[in-house]
Design a protein around this motif. Structure first.
Motif, PDB file in Angstrom:
ATOM      1  N   TYR A 290     107.092  35.815 -44.467  1.00 24.82           N
ATOM      2  CA  TYR A 290     106.425  36.165 -43.209  1.00 24.82           C
ATOM      3  C   TYR A 290     105.112  36.910 -43.458  1.00 24.82           C
ATOM      4  CZ  TYR A 290     106.132  38.177 -38.443  1.00 24.82           C
ATOM      5  OH  TYR A 290     105.738  38.549 -37.179  1.00 24.82           O
ATOM      6  N   LEU A 291     104.962  37.496 -44.628  1.00 27.72           N
ATOM      7  CA  LEU A 291     103.769  38.267 -44.942  1.00 27.72           C
ATOM      8  C   LEU A 291     102.720  37.445 -45.689  1.00 27.72           C
ATOM      9  CD1 LEU A 291     105.345  41.733 -45.798  1.00 27.72           C
ATOM     10  CD2 LEU A 291     104.190  41.023 -43.697  1.00 27.72           C
ATOM     11  N   GLU A 292     102.876  36.141 -45.655  1.00 23.90           N
ATOM     12  CA  GLU A 292     101.849  35.230 -46.121  1.00 23.90           C
ATOM     13  C   GLU A 292     101.244  34.517 -44.916  1.00 23.90           C
ATOM     14  OE1 GLU A 292     102.957  32.881 -49.735  1.00 23.90           O
ATOM     15  OE2 GLU A 292     104.876  33.922 -49.526  1.00 23.90           O
ATOM     16  N   LEU A 293     100.103  33.886 -45.119  1.00 17.99           N
ATOM     17  CA  LEU A 293      99.511  33.098 -44.046  1.00 17.99           C
ATOM     18  C   LEU A 293     100.353  31.872 -43.758  1.00 17.99           C
ATOM     19  CD1 LEU A 293      95.675  33.003 -44.857  1.00 17.99           C
ATOM     20  CD2 LEU A 293      96.815  34.310 -43.052  1.00 17.99           C
ATOM     21  N   SER A 294     100.462  31.526 -42.484  1.00 17.41           N
ATOM     22  CA  SER A 294     101.115  30.269 -42.122  1.00 17.41           C
ATOM     23  C   SER A 294     100.141  29.122 -42.367  1.00 17.41           C
ATOM     24  CB  SER A 294     101.528  30.286 -40.654  1.00 17.41           C
ATOM     25  OG  SER A 294     100.391  30.187 -39.802  1.00 17.41           O
ATOM     26  N   ASN A 318     101.535  46.201 -39.462  1.00 15.54           N
ATOM     27  CA  ASN A 318     102.027  47.491 -39.946  1.00 15.54           C
ATOM     28  C   ASN A 318     102.599  47.391 -41.348  1.00 15.54           C
ATOM     29  OD1 ASN A 318     101.569  49.047 -37.455  1.00 15.54           O
ATOM     30  ND2 ASN A 318     103.159  47.737 -36.583  1.00 15.54           N
ATOM     31  N   ASN A 319     102.765  46.176 -41.825  1.00 20.59           N
ATOM     32  CA  ASN A 319     103.302  45.943 -43.168  1.00 20.59           C
ATOM     33  C   ASN A 319     102.184  45.424 -44.064  1.00 20.59           C
ATOM     34  OD1 ASN A 319     105.469  45.575 -41.063  1.00 20.59           O
ATOM     35  ND2 ASN A 319     106.741  45.663 -42.883  1.00 20.59           N
ATOM     36  N   ALA A 320     102.257  45.777 -45.319  1.00 17.17           N
ATOM     37  CA  ALA A 320     101.213  45.401 -46.278  1.00 17.17           C
ATOM     38  C   ALA A 320     101.342  43.923 -46.627  1.00 17.17           C
ATOM     39  CB  ALA A 320     101.310  46.270 -47.530  1.00 17.17           C
ATOM     40  N   MET A 321     100.513  43.099 -45.983  1.00 13.21           N
ATOM     41  CA  MET A 321     100.539  41.657 -46.203  1.00 13.21           C
ATOM     42  C   MET A 321      99.957  41.284 -47.564  1.00 13.21           C
ATOM     43  SD  MET A 321      99.264  39.986 -42.590  1.00 13.21           S
ATOM     44  CE  MET A 321      99.428  38.319 -43.284  1.00 13.21           C
ATOM     45  N   GLU A 322     100.221  40.048 -47.971  1.00  9.66           N
ATOM     46  CA  GLU A 322      99.490  39.475 -49.090  1.00  9.66           C
ATOM     47  C   GLU A 322      98.109  39.076 -48.567  1.00  9.66           C
ATOM     48  OE1 GLU A 322     101.500  36.291 -51.026  1.00  9.66           O
ATOM     49  OE2 GLU A 322     103.348  37.418 -51.334  1.00  9.66           O
ATOM     50  N   LEU A 323      97.064  39.644 -49.158  1.00 13.16           N
ATOM     51  CA  LEU A 323      95.708  39.437 -48.656  1.00 13.16           C
ATOM     52  C   LEU A 323      94.771  38.830 -49.700  1.00 13.16           C
ATOM     53  CD1 LEU A 323      95.161  42.753 -46.615  1.00 13.16           C
ATOM     54  CD2 LEU A 323      95.803  40.498 -45.746  1.00 13.16           C
ATOM     55  N   ASP A 324      95.322  38.241 -50.754  1.00 17.32           N
ATOM     56  CA  ASP A 324      94.440  37.670 -51.766  1.00 17.32           C
ATOM     57  C   ASP A 324      93.562  36.567 -51.199  1.00 17.32           C
ATOM     58  OD1 ASP A 324      96.876  36.236 -51.484  1.00 17.32           O
ATOM     59  OD2 ASP A 324      96.519  35.195 -53.367  1.00 17.32           O
ATOM     60  N   TRP A 325      93.974  35.969 -50.092  1.00 20.67           N
ATOM     61  CA  TRP A 325      93.206  34.880 -49.480  1.00 20.67           C
ATOM     62  C   TRP A 325      91.842  35.338 -48.968  1.00 20.67           C
ATOM     63  CZ3 TRP A 325      92.441  36.148 -44.367  1.00 20.67           C
ATOM     64  CH2 TRP A 325      93.385  37.000 -43.762  1.00 20.67           C
ATOM     65  N   THR A 366     100.329  50.280 -51.239  1.00 17.55           N
ATOM     66  CA  THR A 366      99.655  49.409 -52.190  1.00 17.55           C
ATOM     67  C   THR A 366      99.732  47.975 -51.699  1.00 17.55           C
ATOM     68  OG1 THR A 366     100.332  50.878 -53.989  1.00 17.55           O
ATOM     69  CG2 THR A 366      99.552  48.676 -54.592  1.00 17.55           C
ATOM     70  N   PHE A 367      98.606  47.267 -51.684  1.00 19.01           N
ATOM     71  CA  PHE A 367      98.586  45.854 -51.310  1.00 19.01           C
ATOM     72  C   PHE A 367      98.581  45.018 -52.593  1.00 19.01           C
ATOM     73  CE2 PHE A 367      97.321  47.906 -47.518  1.00 19.01           C
ATOM     74  CZ  PHE A 367      97.525  47.021 -46.450  1.00 19.01           C
ATOM     75  N   VAL A 368      99.631  44.240 -52.773  1.00 16.14           N
ATOM     76  CA  VAL A 368      99.726  43.418 -53.979  1.00 16.14           C
ATOM     77  C   VAL A 368      99.494  41.954 -53.625  1.00 16.14           C
ATOM     78  CG1 VAL A 368     101.282  45.028 -55.124  1.00 16.14           C
ATOM     79  CG2 VAL A 368     102.238  43.164 -53.780  1.00 16.14           C
ATOM     80  N   LYS A 369      99.161  41.170 -54.620  1.00 16.96           N
ATOM     81  CA  LYS A 369      98.802  39.782 -54.381  1.00 16.96           C
ATOM     82  C   LYS A 369     100.009  38.869 -54.235  1.00 16.96           C
ATOM     83  CE  LYS A 369      94.322  40.276 -56.656  1.00 16.96           C
ATOM     84  NZ  LYS A 369      93.402  39.798 -57.720  1.00 16.96           N
TER      85      LYS A 369
END
Length: 1006
Positions: A290-294, A318-325, A366-369
């Protein structure tokens, strides 16, 4: 009949948050009254039918008399029910006051919340696009979430956001015109946000498919503006964690897991999730969370970035998403992390974009990939024992509220949570930091630059002191955060230690270009001590400051060192002997024997050589409960639990039902040890104590023998939220946004402003703040907790509490402790961790909050989960030895919602430091039947803690509030009098008319 009524009424009551088990209990308690009413109804019908045989005039009188008698009987029974078995439920509703908050109060709240937004939103990326040039007046806003953003979360941390400033309104208030065609496309697609609730969760991410972005729409957008804002949102809430496998949610196999782990799947709500695809394809592929892009969001981003060169991304989560995109699209020039912003926090978004506010927020996580590569990933979620079905069946038979599973979670990563793992793993060579971490803990950009230095560093023996000077070296005014970390000497194979540990922080005032500010810092060396729970140097556990070189580092985030100083400890300092100066009693092992479990814990030894075996997938054996564990668990199960094991024949029975002439108001302001407390407690009866202890569902009960009024407690961390009276205060931001300000003074202002709303509502019990740890990015309730770090959480919580306590509010710090995931939280969640992990990581926030509290009395809410094989709500080591004994807590401890669940046993709770049950005395597990001296003494102690807390709150600040009639009594007297008058009048009219007709008949016959 009970089942019939439950089936008939459950749709109504479950929608109000009442469980089927509770509804069943209520109906069973009222069955005699229900039967009496039905008998009266049948009797009335029989009399009315039989009256047909009577003479015409008499028939009329008989039927009216039968009807009046029935109404009178029902009225009497309703009075008996409401002042008898249902008194506590009804009185909590009728005695609570629905109020309108003063305009100046709500205005103050809205101003405070806007400040939180201005200082809490984090600028994660900026390639020079922000602030936007002054000639940019129009914006294309993409993403469905832009039309329906997240203001907070659900459950006890929810709030009324009906008057909140939206993202689009914020942009307009900042002087921007937004593309209405885009907005209309999104609102036409869907207006309402899918509901994520405790009963079930709709995880759908509404997002129009790429076909909606027609050539005409996109051409119009490019003509409208050359700048695009993309909003991506993720929700969460109480009662369920965020799914790690969205494909399973989509295909329905996610729900079916309940049947695999629970013997009562109808009670098991953690996986009642669903998802509706936006197109004729799946929005998520195999293994995606759920914390990745659809896939639909990716399509939207592809479309936007192919058409616009200037793209700003707003992450509303409110949750640290995967934001490497965000780094895969060259066109994305800026990223702003904007968690739930409450009523006015989003006003800051437009201000940051136009540059009228310089962002100063720092990440609290911490935001991790790749979240699947985190050390906790295999130790969260549905893990449940597979060899205890017979025990589960037995519990289900004893308690209808049992959720049917027996879960466990191993804190296998030990102390290495969040940045403490990544900084240490990078130092040890386990990871390449830049390949793993997207944004460090404590990270955030500004529109200006700062120079920071450490000056006047001095080793004073027990403390180190120094100054930190921050100078604005840029050309824009702004604030900055001073982040101070320590690094302790680590011996390979010795006591576990992280390479970086936050120990202190401050935030500057607004500094004009060229201006500087100096903060004086004092750090106690004992605060850098490690807890040796496994006897490496201290048998039986204790804090120890090991000999060696210590480093104090000033950092711009957890990874970037700006300056540092060192000092040396010549020899080990063992605090297990005389204790730390901040402790009331010496800290020694309280949990290790039953919390450690038999899992392998991650160790720094040899460069985290055991990482794969400690943090990898669980073996089959991990799901098998040992005989020793089962025996320990059974002792705490309702139906097996034996209260007599606590009884001590040498205990003396205290006095009860004495006439000492004291009222609770007489004790207001007196010390906890004042001798008058015993005299007041002597006035309580056994029933008084049972009621006071068991009736804590958003209230404390009225106890006439000591002149105690009924009081109201309510949620929550996001502000006043009284679902009983439907009184809702201003929507406060998520605690994540508050933590991201890193501003202790602002946290205090939050408490002050929120506290005034509680005062206006005459509600002084606040179920907040919450300070569990963001152990996992998938925890559903992360919005309600501050951070992955206990020090940041603890100082922010302490200041928020201290702002509220001056208003007479007693805060309930929660959820004490280790309630760091929602899955299985009420289903025997055995949480295993070393005591070092527990104390250094998960109790630290609570410790700092308690020790930093400036009021007279406070409260705590214990957690649903177990610590090892002992429920948190009945854990003597936690609630008495640590909370009260070591930290000096004075006040009451309440359970989380007392749904029974097979283990929430009132007797067990009060004998181990939990004073109040957050329920309505409705379950069999609430019954207090042991009248031994030991049991009564435990009841008496619990009552003292409750009474002391209430007496030192705003309820008793202006003298004795016990005089006068309660709202409920006023209402019942009024209704009863009116009803009596109406019944008497009706009866009189019937008799008068009958006599008149009879007289007319007699005259006619004469």
């Amino acid at each position: 009949m009970t089942n019939f009524l439950v089936n008939l009424l459950s749709p109504i009551f479950t929608s109000l948050g009442v469980s089927v088990a509770d509804l069943t209990s209520y109906i069973e308690r009222l069955s005699g009254y229900i039967i009496a009413i039905l008998v009266a109804l049948v009797a009335m019908i029989v009399v009315m039918v039989a009256a047909h045989k009577a003479k015409k005039g008499v028939r009329h009188v008989i039927r009216w008399q039968a009807g009046i008698a029935f109404v009178a009987i029902v009225a009497v029974l309703v009075n008996v029910i409401c002042y008898g078995p249902m008194y506590n439920n009804v009185s909590s509703i009728l005695n609570a006051k629905k109020v309108e908050l003063a305009k100046e109060t709500t205005e103050q709240s809205r101003e405070t919340i806007q400040k939180v937004g201005e200082e809490g939103m984090v600028l994660l990326k900026n390639k020079g696009i922000l602030p936007l040039a002054s000639d940019t007046k129009k914006l294309n806003v993409f993403g469905w979430d832009s039309t329906n953003p997240l203001y907070g979360g659900t459950g006890s941390g929810s709030s009324d956001s009906s008057t909140a400033i939206s993202i689009l309104q914020s942009l307009k208030d900042a002087g921007y015109e937004t593309n209405e065609s885009l907005t209309k496309m999104y609102t036409d697609y869907r207006e309402d946000r899918p509901t994520i609730a405790m009963a079930e969760q709709d995880w759908t991410l509404p997002e129009p498919t790429k076909e909606y972005y027609t050539d005409s729409l996109m051409n119009e957008a490019k003509e409208f503006s050359d700048t695009a804002v993309v909003v991506i949102g993720r929700s969460g809430g109480e009662g369920a964690d965020l799914p790690t496998d969205m494909k399973a949610v989509i295909d329905g196999s996610y729900k079916k897991q309940a049947e695999n782990v629970s013997v009562t799947p109808e009670n098991y709500g953690y996986v009642k999730g669903s998802y509706t695809n936006n197109g004729d394809y799946d929005d998520f592929d195999e293994g995606e969370s759920y914390l990745e892009l659809s896939n639909t969001e990716e399509d939207m981003l592809d479309t936007v970035c192919s058409q616009f060169e200037n793209v700003i991304v707003v992450v509303n989560a409110n949750n640290a998403m995967e934001l490497d995109w965000v780094d895969k699209y060259e066109q994305i020039g800026a990223v702003i992390f904007a968690p739930g912003a409450g009523a006015t926090g989003f006003e800051a978004l437009g201000e940051i974009i136009n540059g009228s506010v310089n962002p100063s927020g720092k990440t609290a996580d911490t935001f991790v990939k790749d979240l699947q590569q985190t050390p906790y990933y295999n130790n969260i979620g549905l893990n449940a024992y597979t060899n205890v079905d017979d025990l589960k069946d037995q519990i289900a038979k004893n308690d209808a509220a049992y959720e049917g599973s027996m879960g466990f979670v191993n804190y296998a990563e030990g102390i290495y949570v969040g940045y403490k793992f990544y900084e240490t793993a990078a130092e040890e060579g386990l990871i390449q930091y830049e390949d793993t971490v997207q944004y460090p803990f404590g990270y955030g950009l500004s529109y200006t630059t700062f120079d920071k230095t450490i000056e006047n560093f001095k080793d004073n023996g027990d403390t180190v002191t120094f100054d930190v000077t921050v100078k604005n070296t840029g050309d824009v005014a702004g604030k900055d955060v001073i982040e101070l970390y320590y690094t302790a000497p680590y011996t390979n194979g010795g006591i576990e230690k992280a390479a970086a540990n936050l120990i202190a922080f401050e935030k500057t005032e607004t500094l004009d270009p060229g201006a500087a500010e100096t903060k004086s810092i004092t750090i106690n060396k004992e605060d850098m001590a490690s807890y040796d729970s496994e006897g490496i140097k201290i048998s039986g556990g204790g804090y120890i400051l090991e000999a060696g070189e210590y480093t104090i580092s000033l950092r711009s985030d957890s990874h970037t060192v700006v300056a540092e100083e060192k000092f040396t400890v010549d020899s080990d300092i063992d605090y297990s002997k005389d204790g730390r100066s901040s402790d009331e009693t010496v800290a020694t092992n309280q949990f290790e024997d039953y919390s450690r479990g038999d899992f392998e814990q991650l160790s720094r030894a040899n460069g985290f050589a055991n990482y794969e075996s400690a943090c990898g997938k669980l073996s089959e054996d991990a799901y098998v409960m040992s005989d020793e564990t089962r025996k320990a668990v059974e002792e705490n199960v309702f139906g097996i639990y034996d209260s007599t094991k606590y009884n001590d024949d040498s205990d003396e029975m205290p006095k009860m039902e004495q006439d000492n002439g004291l009222q609770l108001a007489d004790l207001t302001g007196k010390s906890y040890d004042d001798e008058d407390w015993d005299k007041l407690l002597d006035q309580l009866s056994f029933e008084d104590m049972s009621t006071l202890i068991n009736v804590g569902g958003w209230q404390t009960a009225e106890i006439k023998s000591v002149g105690k009024i009924a009081t109201s407690d309510c949620d929550g961390p996001a502000g006043l939220n009284n679902f009983i009276t439907k009184t809702y205060g201003t929507a406060y931001p998520s605690e994540v946004l508050i933590a991201q300000t890193w501003n202790k003074d602002l946290a205090k202002e939050v408490g002050d402003s929120m506290g005034q709303e509680y005062v206006d509502a005459d509600n002084f019990g606040w179920y907040g703040p919450a300070m569990n740890i963001h152990r996992s990015a998938f925890a559903g309730r992360n919005f309600e907790y501050y951070s992955e770090d206990g020090v940041l959480s603890g100082y922010m919580a302490a200041n928020e509490m201290n702002g509220a306590v001056v208003k007479g509010v007693y805060p309930y710090i929660k959820h004490f402790a280790l309630n760091d995931q929602e899955t299985n939280r009420c289903s025997f969640l055995l949480t295993f961790a070393s005591e070092q992990t527990i104390r250094e990581g998960y109790l630290k926030a609570f410790e700092l909050a308690v020790k930093g509290f400036e009021g007279n009395a406070m409260a705590a809410m214990s957690a649903f989960n177990w610590i090892g094989t002992v429920p948190s709500c009945a854990n003597n080591g936690l609630l008495n030895n640590v909370l009260r004994g070591e930290w000096g807590f004075v006040g009451m401890v309440e359970t989380d919602y007392d749904g029974s669940y097979g283990y929430m046993i009132t007797d067990h709770c009060i004998r181990n430091g939990n004073d109040l049950m957050l329920g309505f005395n409705s379950a069999e597990s609430n019954k207090l039947t042991d009248e031994s001296a030991t049991a009564v003494l435990a009841m008496r102690q619990a009552c003292k803690n409750i009474l002391y807390t209430v007496a030192n709150s705003g309820y008793y600040a202006d003298g004795n509030p016990a005089a006068g009639m309660s709202n409920m009594t006023k209402l019942f007297v009024t209704v009863d009098v009116i009803l009596a008058v109406l019944l008497i009048a009706a009866d009189a009219i019937v008799i008068v008319r009958f006599r008149k007709k009879r007289k007319n008949v007699d005259n006619a016959e004469a």
